[in-house]
Write an enzyme that holds these catalytic residues in place. Structure first.
Site, mmCIF file in Angstrom:
data_model
loop_
_atom_site.group_PDB
_atom_site.id
_atom_site.type_symbol
_atom_site.label_atom_id
_atom_site.label_comp_id
_atom_site.label_asym_id
_atom_site.label_seq_id
_atom_site.Cartn_x
_atom_site.Cartn_y
_atom_site.Cartn_z
ATOM 1 N N ARG A 112 0.864 -1.177 0.000
ATOM 2 C CA ARG A 112 0.000 0.000 0.000
ATOM 3 C C ARG A 112 0.899 1.225 0.000
ATOM 4 O O ARG A 112 1.356 1.660 1.049
ATOM 5 C CB ARG A 112 -0.871 -0.040 1.257
ATOM 6 C CG ARG A 112 -2.094 0.839 1.205
ATOM 7 C CD ARG A 112 -2.682 0.977 2.600
ATOM 8 N NE ARG A 112 -1.913 1.898 3.400
ATOM 9 C CZ ARG A 112 -1.777 1.826 4.728
ATOM 10 N NH1 ARG A 112 -2.373 0.882 5.411
ATOM 11 N NH2 ARG A 112 -1.047 2.722 5.368
ATOM 12 N N HIS B 272 -3.430 4.866 4.514
ATOM 13 C CA HIS B 272 -4.611 4.006 4.568
ATOM 14 C C HIS B 272 -5.819 4.720 3.959
ATOM 15 O O HIS B 272 -6.515 4.186 3.111
ATOM 16 C CB HIS B 272 -4.908 3.598 6.006
ATOM 17 C CG HIS B 272 -6.249 2.955 6.155
ATOM 18 N ND1 HIS B 272 -6.530 1.720 5.633
ATOM 19 C CD2 HIS B 272 -7.405 3.407 6.709
ATOM 20 C CE1 HIS B 272 -7.804 1.430 5.872
ATOM 21 N NE2 HIS B 272 -8.343 2.429 6.523
ATOM 22 N N TYR C 212 3.909 5.260 11.589
ATOM 23 C CA TYR C 212 4.161 3.831 11.798
ATOM 24 C C TYR C 212 5.064 3.159 10.760
ATOM 25 O O TYR C 212 5.311 1.964 10.835
ATOM 26 C CB TYR C 212 2.843 3.065 11.916
ATOM 27 C CG TYR C 212 1.864 3.265 10.767
ATOM 28 C CD1 TYR C 212 1.952 2.516 9.602
ATOM 29 C CD2 TYR C 212 0.854 4.221 10.858
ATOM 30 C CE1 TYR C 212 1.059 2.699 8.553
ATOM 31 C CE2 TYR C 212 -0.037 4.417 9.812
ATOM 32 C CZ TYR C 212 0.061 3.652 8.662
ATOM 33 O OH TYR C 212 -0.815 3.853 7.638
HETATM 34 C C1 LIG Z 1 -15.382 -5.015 11.089
HETATM 35 C C2 LIG Z 1 -14.484 -3.827 10.916
HETATM 36 N N1 LIG Z 1 -13.555 -3.546 11.847
HETATM 37 C C3 LIG Z 1 -12.767 -2.457 11.727
HETATM 38 C C4 LIG Z 1 -12.890 -1.629 10.647
HETATM 39 C C5 LIG Z 1 -11.997 -0.380 10.535
HETATM 40 N N2 LIG Z 1 -11.035 -0.563 9.455
HETATM 41 C C6 LIG Z 1 -11.275 -0.063 8.209
HETATM 42 S S1 LIG Z 1 -10.087 -0.480 7.134
HETATM 43 C C7 LIG Z 1 -9.180 -1.308 8.281
HETATM 44 C C8 LIG Z 1 -7.907 -1.996 7.868
HETATM 45 C C9 LIG Z 1 -8.103 -2.997 6.748
HETATM 46 O O1 LIG Z 1 -6.909 -3.588 6.352
HETATM 47 P P1 LIG Z 1 -6.802 -4.614 5.156
HETATM 48 O O2 LIG Z 1 -7.963 -5.565 5.180
HETATM 49 O O3 LIG Z 1 -5.462 -5.210 5.185
HETATM 50 O O4 LIG Z 1 -7.010 -3.743 3.831
HETATM 51 P P2 LIG Z 1 -6.181 -2.499 3.269
HETATM 52 O O5 LIG Z 1 -6.753 -1.271 3.885
HETATM 53 O O6 LIG Z 1 -4.764 -2.728 3.616
HETATM 54 O O7 LIG Z 1 -6.418 -2.484 1.801
HETATM 55 C C10 LIG Z 1 -9.839 -1.233 9.529
HETATM 56 C C11 LIG Z 1 -9.309 -1.818 10.770
HETATM 57 C C12 LIG Z 1 -13.876 -1.944 9.690
HETATM 58 N N3 LIG Z 1 -14.086 -1.199 8.600
HETATM 59 N N4 LIG Z 1 -14.650 -3.044 9.842
#
Ligand SMILES: Cc1ncc(C[n+]2csc(CCOP(=O)(O)OP(=O)(O)O)c2C)c(N)n1
Lengths: 392, 325
Positions: A280, A284, A293
């Protein structure tokens, strides 16, 4: 036999297996300079397909850059980029049939673009105007289109994974020669829904491609704090699923893997897991600052694996693209996006009547009464409800 | 006393609790080195080490189940759920397990050492999945306490009381006030008793009741009403389960009128429970029907957030209607 297979080897002294017992290779086709590895087997690709793939990448780059800018200027409230992950997203969607159903996480707008989502449609959603297909109910980037077989994004992570299993199964029941594809991050793969969805898909034989973008981070959490096993691919194998790991920054590798995954899913009525190793590059989301981080050096290192640049070099080597074509493409999209922003931000937001629609198939009497009361109230205090005043 | 915001007050409470008891651990998504997406846990990993303050994998179900395991074996577990909208994947572990551990085991085991902290509520242009107020789902579950602070002072005192309470607590933090609400907060250790409402302002004509971020809304409405010569008594419920019936009933017996305001949808919301109880307790004192100013019976929208919200104007109108009844 109920539990083990007939090929299970027997041993007579205690012997444990570790993650390294499972060696999972990674598929690479394109080298950094745009040439292919010597023994690489190329995907099915011709010039028009390559051009469409590249066009989608350039559009997405421009969109991400411009909309992040628009967010910083306060014109939209939120944005998320897919910068660095274009090969994973575009390479996979380009292997599909247009009627294969996509269930995405939120960072896969390049896939809906590839299917034909117009620049105007992107803007309508981001500006929540009255032309937004989602009727202004969700934050920017939650796209969806029935016509393009792209299910509307839902923010709670991983909920789309078991749903995809159901979609795949329904395609099989309906006798369609189509699959479902489900995108998710390596973070989302920790959710219970991931395990439920994969296990059901394998047992119930759902023709579904589970596509994990393993991009190194879930917000601030690095993969070392997300899982201790051999990535996400080992879990596919654990659930009895056809599995492959690919270089997610290699357009041709992702395309090849997904083409074959699709063929396999259809032929065997079975799921496939693809783990795309990528990074990425951006934050985020527009609310996040990655300098808290991770290091600039780490980001710079990954800049050198830029998937769009690598594919561009390949196209140029083939004589399918020139520097000036490339610049022209960027210029065209910069203007197009800018013009679309200007139009979309002037359109009024969804009418207030829409607030009670789609809660059910038809609004209940109580909802109608709540809307009527609300409109009376807005008429009395128009200045306090600028979105709706003058239209009640 | 220093002036700090609610996030700092929460951080302060967490620090005090972790310093006081080394069996206290804190965990959740992104809470470690990064300090949480809102920065409520900043610096805690540096202070207490990675064994006591750490990132979990991304699984709310896992976080709650893990908390149950820790607490059932004598630890204090402070679990952060990143947004209240994402507490639902954990609901089985919370409502079937945390809430019932003590009861179903005849108190052989209990998980009194758990606190689930989670930011809730709207007004931040967060749309559907960053705005919900799911407190009522938990108030119906016997065995859980449900707490909602309204400012920095309360956040610290109620959080410390919740961490030390011998029951699992779901602690909803009003995220739109995280930085917006700044106030005097004592530096040392103090607790605000759970289960007690606070009479924030005395009045004679009508009782206004809310909790968390909606307190600001009813205070604004009360000021509008004051200009029309209406005197409002304002009560902050603070704890929803168990809730302080006596303080509310005493007030309503005095004023003869009650208005309850919450962000969650009207139907099935906690205001319904309060209204029914107060109607039983105060039937002969009531001058008008108990009024509820709540969210609409729709999912939480994005562009029509203002329209959806039980704001000060809607509350003001309801106060006048109650007075005229
Ligand atoms: C059930 C739930 N818990 C927490 C969140 C908050 N949240 C949004 S994105 C994220 C990280 C997701 O990481 P990843 O699946 O690795 O995808 P990336 O953003 O790296 O593409 C979090 C913790 C959420 N949207 N849904």
């Amino acid at each position: 036999m109920s539990n083990a297979t007939s090929t299970t080897e027997t041993v007579h002294r205690v012997s444990f297996l570790d993650k390294d017992s499972l060696s999972i290779p990674i598929l690479k086709i394109l080298q950094a300079d745009g040439t292919t590895f010597e023994k690489a087997v190329l995907p099915v690709i011709d010039q028009p397909l390559a051009e469409k793939i590249y066009d989608t990448c350039v559009f997405t780059r421009v969109l991400d850059e411009r909309m992040l800018g628009a967010q910083r200027q306060g014109r939209i409230s939120f944005y998320m980029t897919c910068t660095g992950e274009e090969a994973s997203i575009v390479g996979s969607v380009a292997a599909l049939d247009n009627e294969d159903v996509i269930l995405a996480q939120y960072r896969e707008h390049a896939a809906i673009r590839y299917r034909g989502f117009s620049t105007e449609q992107f803007m309508n959603q981001m500006f929540s105007n009255e032309k937004d297909l989602g009727k202004g109910r969700q934050m920017p980037i939650h796209y969806g289109s029935q016509a393009l077989h792209y299910q509307t994004i839902s923010s709670p992570l991983a909920t789309q994974i078991p749903q995809a299993t159901g979609v795949g199964y329904s395609l099989k029941m309906q006798g369609k020669r189509n699959v479902a594809i489900c995108y998710f991050g390596e973070g989302a793969a920790s959710e219970g829904d991931f395990h439920a969805g994969l296990n059901m898909a394998a047992v119930l034989k759902s023709p579904t491609i589970f596509f994990c973008r393993n991009n190194g981070y879930a917000i601030s959490t690095p993969t070392s704090e997300q899982f201790a096993g051999n990535g996400i691919a080992s879990r596919g194998i654990g659930y009895g699923m056809h599995t492959i790991r690919v270089d997610g920054n290699d357009m041709l590798a992702v395309l090849a893997a997904t083409q074959q995954a699709r063929a396999y899913a259809l032929e065997h009525n079975a799921p496939v897991l693809i783990e795309a190793m990528t990074y990425r590059l951006g934050a985020h989301s527009s609310s996040d600052d990655p300098s808290g981080y991770r290091s600039k050096e780490e980001e710079a290192k990954w800049q050198q694996h830029d998937p769009v640049k690598r594919f561009k070099l390949w196209m140029m080597n083939k004589g399918w693209l020139s520097e000036s074509d490339d610049q022209g493409l960027y210029e065209k999209y910069r203007q197009e996006v800018l013009a679309a922003v200007k139009v979309a931000e002037k359109l009024p937001v969804t009418h207030v009547d829409e607030i009670i629609n789609d809660v059910y198939d038809t609004p209940t009497p109580r909802l109608k009464q709540q809307l009527a009361t609300l409109k009376q109230h807005i008429k009395k205090y128009p200045d306090s409800y600028p979105h709706s005043a003058g239209r009640v | 006393m220093a002036k700090i915001n609610m996030l700092q007050a929460i951080n302060d409470a967490l620090t005090i609790a972790m310093e006081a008891d080394d069996k206290t651990v804190l965990f959740g998504e992104d809470v470690g080195h990064f300090g949480g997406v809102f920065r409520a846990t900043s610096g805690l990993q540096e202070k207490f080490g990675r064994d006591r303050c750490f990132n979990t994998p991304l699984t709310e179900q896992g976080i709650a189940g893990f908390a149950n395991g820790l607490a059932s074996n004598g630890m204090t577990a402070i679990a952060e759920i990143q947004f209240a909208d994402y507490i639902f994947p954990a609901i089985d572990q919370i409502v079937n397990e945390s809430a019932k551990f003590r009861y179903r085991s005849g108190n052989e085991f209990n998980v009194g050492g758990i606190i689930y902290r989670t930011p809730y509520g709207g007004g931040i242009a967060g749309g559907h999945y960053h705005s919900q107020s799911p407190e009522a789902y938990f108030t119906q579950t016997a065995g859980l306490k449900v707490v909602v602070p309204r400012n920095a002072y309360q956040a610290k005192g109620l959080l410390l009381a919740s961490i030390r309470d011998k029951n699992p607590v779901v602690f909803f933090e009003p995220k739109r006030l995280y930085r917006a609400s700044v106030g005097e907060v004592p530096e040392g250790d103090y607790e605000i008793e759970l289960g007690k409402a606070e009479v924030v302002k005395e009045g004679t004509d009508i009782t206004l009741l809310a909790w968390g971020a909606q307190m600001e809304i009813i205070e604004n409405a009360a000021q509008m009403a004051a200009k029309k010569g209406i005197s409002c008594e304002i009560i902050d419920l603070r704890t929803l389960a168990p809730w302080d019936v006596d303080t509310v009933a005493t007030s309503v017996k005095k004023t003869g009128r009650l208005l309850i305001n919450h962000e969650a949808p009207l139907t099935g919301g906690f205001a319904g429970e309060i209204a029914a109880t107060i109607q039983e307790e105060c039937f002969l004192y009531l001058e008008s029907p108990i009024s509820r100013v709540c969210g609409l019976d729709t999912p939480y929208p994005l562009v029509h957030e203002k329209e959806y919200m039980p704001d000060a104007l809607k509350t003001f109108e309801a106060i006048k209607a109650s007075m005229k009844y």
